[in-house]
Design a protein around this motif. Sequence first.
Motif, PDB file in Angstrom:
ATOM      1  N   GLU A 286       0.849  -1.176   0.000  1.00 53.66           N
ATOM      2  CA  GLU A 286       0.000   0.000   0.000  1.00 53.66           C
ATOM      3  C   GLU A 286       0.888   1.230   0.000  1.00 53.66           C
ATOM      4  O   GLU A 286       2.048   1.173   0.405  1.00 53.66           O
ATOM      5  CB  GLU A 286      -0.951   0.026   1.188  1.00 53.66           C
ATOM      6  CG  GLU A 286      -0.281   0.285   2.516  1.00 53.66           C
ATOM      7  CD  GLU A 286      -1.269   0.397   3.680  1.00 53.66           C
ATOM      8  OE1 GLU A 286      -2.471   0.189   3.485  1.00 53.66           O
ATOM      9  OE2 GLU A 286      -0.811   0.706   4.771  1.00 53.66           O
ATOM     10  N   ALA A 287       0.333   2.331  -0.481  1.00 50.39           N
ATOM     11  CA  ALA A 287       1.109   3.565  -0.555  1.00 50.39           C
ATOM     12  C   ALA A 287       0.249   4.746  -0.139  1.00 50.39           C
ATOM     13  O   ALA A 287      -0.912   4.853  -0.542  1.00 50.39           O
ATOM     14  CB  ALA A 287       1.630   3.774  -1.970  1.00 50.39           C
ATOM     15  N   CYS A 288       0.853   5.600   0.650  1.00 56.44           N
ATOM     16  CA  CYS A 288       0.219   6.867   1.007  1.00 56.44           C
ATOM     17  C   CYS A 288       0.310   7.776  -0.206  1.00 56.44           C
ATOM     18  O   CYS A 288       1.319   7.784  -0.911  1.00 56.44           O
ATOM     19  CB  CYS A 288       0.952   7.476   2.198  1.00 56.44           C
ATOM     20  SG  CYS A 288       0.369   9.131   2.619  1.00 56.44           S
ATOM     21  N   VAL A 289      -0.725   8.534  -0.442  1.00 51.30           N
ATOM     22  CA  VAL A 289      -0.710   9.462  -1.573  1.00 51.30           C
ATOM     23  C   VAL A 289       0.493  10.393  -1.466  1.00 51.30           C
ATOM     24  O   VAL A 289       1.059  10.805  -2.477  1.00 51.30           O
ATOM     25  CB  VAL A 289      -2.045  10.225  -1.698  1.00 51.30           C
ATOM     26  CG1 VAL A 289      -2.224  11.228  -0.574  1.00 51.30           C
ATOM     27  CG2 VAL A 289      -2.169  10.883  -3.043  1.00 51.30           C
ATOM     28  N   CYS A 290       0.942  10.666  -0.249  1.00 55.31           N
ATOM     29  CA  CYS A 290       2.098  11.553  -0.066  1.00 55.31           C
ATOM     30  C   CYS A 290       3.387  10.925  -0.599  1.00 55.31           C
ATOM     31  O   CYS A 290       4.337  11.634  -0.920  1.00 55.31           O
ATOM     32  CB  CYS A 290       2.263  11.918   1.409  1.00 55.31           C
ATOM     33  SG  CYS A 290       2.539  10.510   2.509  1.00 55.31           S
ATOM     34  N   ASP A 291       3.421   9.598  -0.732  1.00 60.16           N
ATOM     35  CA  ASP A 291       4.614   8.895  -1.208  1.00 60.16           C
ATOM     36  C   ASP A 291       4.644   8.699  -2.720  1.00 60.16           C
ATOM     37  O   ASP A 291       5.674   8.327  -3.264  1.00 60.16           O
ATOM     38  CB  ASP A 291       4.727   7.512  -0.556  1.00 60.16           C
ATOM     39  CG  ASP A 291       4.976   7.595   0.938  1.00 60.16           C
ATOM     40  OD1 ASP A 291       5.632   8.564   1.385  1.00 60.16           O
ATOM     41  OD2 ASP A 291       4.511   6.689   1.658  1.00 60.16           O
ATOM     42  N   ILE A 292       3.530   8.913  -3.380  1.00 59.90           N
ATOM     43  CA  ILE A 292       3.466   8.608  -4.819  1.00 59.90           C
ATOM     44  C   ILE A 292       3.069   9.804  -5.665  1.00 59.90           C
ATOM     45  O   ILE A 292       2.827   9.662  -6.852  1.00 59.90           O
ATOM     46  CB  ILE A 292       2.490   7.438  -5.091  1.00 59.90           C
ATOM     47  CG1 ILE A 292       1.084   7.775  -4.610  1.00 59.90           C
ATOM     48  CG2 ILE A 292       2.997   6.142  -4.470  1.00 59.90           C
ATOM     49  CD1 ILE A 292       0.023   6.786  -5.024  1.00 59.90           C
ATOM     50  N   SER A 293       3.014  10.987  -5.086  1.00 61.15           N
ATOM     51  CA  SER A 293       2.526  12.174  -5.796  1.00 61.15           C
ATOM     52  C   SER A 293       3.507  12.758  -6.792  1.00 61.15           C
ATOM     53  O   SER A 293       3.123  13.570  -7.619  1.00 61.15           O
ATOM     54  CB  SER A 293       2.158  13.290  -4.835  1.00 61.15           C
ATOM     55  OG  SER A 293       1.480  12.837  -3.748  1.00 61.15           O
ATOM     56  N   ASP A 294       4.772  12.392  -6.700  1.00 60.81           N
ATOM     57  CA  ASP A 294       5.784  13.009  -7.560  1.00 60.81           C
ATOM     58  C   ASP A 294       5.884  12.273  -8.900  1.00 60.81           C
ATOM     59  O   ASP A 294       6.816  11.517  -9.152  1.00 60.81           O
ATOM     60  CB  ASP A 294       7.139  13.013  -6.845  1.00 60.81           C
ATOM     61  CG  ASP A 294       8.180  13.811  -7.586  1.00 60.81           C
ATOM     62  OD1 ASP A 294       7.799  14.625  -8.448  1.00 60.81           O
ATOM     63  OD2 ASP A 294       9.382  13.602  -7.330  1.00 60.81           O
ATOM     64  N   VAL A 295       4.883  12.495  -9.743  1.00 59.44           N
ATOM     65  CA  VAL A 295       4.865  11.856 -11.062  1.00 59.44           C
ATOM     66  C   VAL A 295       4.825  12.893 -12.183  1.00 59.44           C
ATOM     67  O   VAL A 295       4.459  12.570 -13.311  1.00 59.44           O
ATOM     68  CB  VAL A 295       3.683  10.860 -11.197  1.00 59.44           C
ATOM     69  CG1 VAL A 295       3.892   9.646 -10.317  1.00 59.44           C
ATOM     70  CG2 VAL A 295       2.357  11.541 -10.912  1.00 59.44           C
ATOM     71  N   GLY A 296       5.199  14.126 -11.841  1.00 52.35           N
ATOM     72  CA  GLY A 296       5.307  15.161 -12.865  1.00 52.35           C
ATOM     73  C   GLY A 296       4.036  15.919 -13.177  1.00 52.35           C
ATOM     74  O   GLY A 296       3.979  16.643 -14.167  1.00 52.35           O
ATOM     75  N   VAL A 297       3.000  15.725 -12.369  1.00 52.89           N
ATOM     76  CA  VAL A 297       1.760  16.478 -12.548  1.00 52.89           C
ATOM     77  C   VAL A 297       1.358  17.059 -11.193  1.00 52.89           C
ATOM     78  O   VAL A 297       1.879  16.656 -10.149  1.00 52.89           O
ATOM     79  CB  VAL A 297       0.619  15.599 -13.117  1.00 52.89           C
ATOM     80  CG1 VAL A 297       0.948  15.118 -14.527  1.00 52.89           C
ATOM     81  CG2 VAL A 297       0.310  14.420 -12.220  1.00 52.89           C
ATOM     82  N   SER A 298       0.421  17.997 -11.190  1.00 51.23           N
ATOM     83  CA  SER A 298      -0.008  18.650  -9.948  1.00 51.23           C
ATOM     84  C   SER A 298      -0.754  17.682  -9.039  1.00 51.23           C
ATOM     85  O   SER A 298      -1.274  16.644  -9.488  1.00 51.23           O
ATOM     86  CB  SER A 298      -0.909  19.839 -10.276  1.00 51.23           C
ATOM     87  OG  SER A 298      -2.135  19.381 -10.811  1.00 51.23           O
ATOM     88  N   GLN A 299      -0.839  18.033  -7.763  1.00 56.58           N
ATOM     89  CA  GLN A 299      -1.548  17.192  -6.790  1.00 56.58           C
ATOM     90  C   GLN A 299      -3.014  16.987  -7.181  1.00 56.58           C
ATOM     91  O   GLN A 299      -3.509  15.854  -7.103  1.00 56.58           O
ATOM     92  CB  GLN A 299      -1.426  17.775  -5.382  1.00 56.58           C
ATOM     93  CG  GLN A 299      -2.191  16.995  -4.315  1.00 56.58           C
ATOM     94  CD  GLN A 299      -1.826  15.513  -4.263  1.00 56.58           C
ATOM     95  OE1 GLN A 299      -0.651  15.174  -4.232  1.00 56.58           O
ATOM     96  NE2 GLN A 299      -2.818  14.641  -4.261  1.00 56.58           N
ATOM     97  N   PRO A 300      -3.742  18.019  -7.621  1.00 58.00           N
ATOM     98  CA  PRO A 300      -5.121  17.765  -8.042  1.00 58.00           C
ATOM     99  C   PRO A 300      -5.211  16.771  -9.205  1.00 58.00           C
ATOM    100  O   PRO A 300      -6.139  15.960  -9.262  1.00 58.00           O
ATOM    101  CB  PRO A 300      -5.636  19.150  -8.454  1.00 58.00           C
ATOM    102  CG  PRO A 300      -4.801  20.106  -7.676  1.00 58.00           C
ATOM    103  CD  PRO A 300      -3.440  19.460  -7.598  1.00 58.00           C
ATOM    104  N   THR A 301      -4.238  16.804 -10.101  1.00 54.07           N
ATOM    105  CA  THR A 301      -4.230  15.864 -11.224  1.00 54.07           C
ATOM    106  C   THR A 301      -3.937  14.451 -10.744  1.00 54.07           C
ATOM    107  O   THR A 301      -4.545  13.480 -11.212  1.00 54.07           O
ATOM    108  CB  THR A 301      -3.218  16.305 -12.299  1.00 54.07           C
ATOM    109  OG1 THR A 301      -3.568  17.626 -12.728  1.00 54.07           O
ATOM    110  CG2 THR A 301      -3.229  15.382 -13.497  1.00 54.07           C
ATOM    111  N   VAL A 302      -3.023  14.312  -9.771  1.00 58.47           N
ATOM    112  CA  VAL A 302      -2.756  13.002  -9.173  1.00 58.47           C
ATOM    113  C   VAL A 302      -4.043  12.460  -8.557  1.00 58.47           C
ATOM    114  O   VAL A 302      -4.415  11.305  -8.779  1.00 58.47           O
ATOM    115  CB  VAL A 302      -1.629  13.081  -8.114  1.00 58.47           C
ATOM    116  CG1 VAL A 302      -1.560  11.805  -7.284  1.00 58.47           C
ATOM    117  CG2 VAL A 302      -0.289  13.356  -8.779  1.00 58.47           C
TER     118      VAL A 302
END
Length: 118
Positions: A60-76
């Motif tokens: 499992e992953a916290c959203v805080c750990d996987i948000s860095d995918v090159g798009v904004s947080q709302p897009t994630v």
Amino acid sequence: MSNVETLPLQQPDVTPCCPPLTERPLSAEEAVRTAAMFKALGDPVRLRLFSLVASHEGGEACVCDISDVGVSQPTVSHHLKKLKDAGLLTSERRGTWVYYRVEPSMVAAMGQMLGTRG
């Protein structure tokens, strides 16, 4: 070292949406359901997020750990919602963070439909 006990992974009961593709042609309804799952994975950002959750330590992953995918947080958040709506992820809110897990029965059903074994 974590104080959380890790349980062994069990093979989920698979209730496939559809038969293996090599067994018979899909009905129109089966094709719609199947296309929705694959459409959710058809976006590179969503596929990457799905992979990040699936491969994250502990399953499992916290959203805080996987948000860095090159798009904004709302897009994630939008992409994670699409994966969740397709039944590929589940989520649980813990305090201010949301944790995501891959839905193993859906992944197993997709693998069975494609004729692979999990």
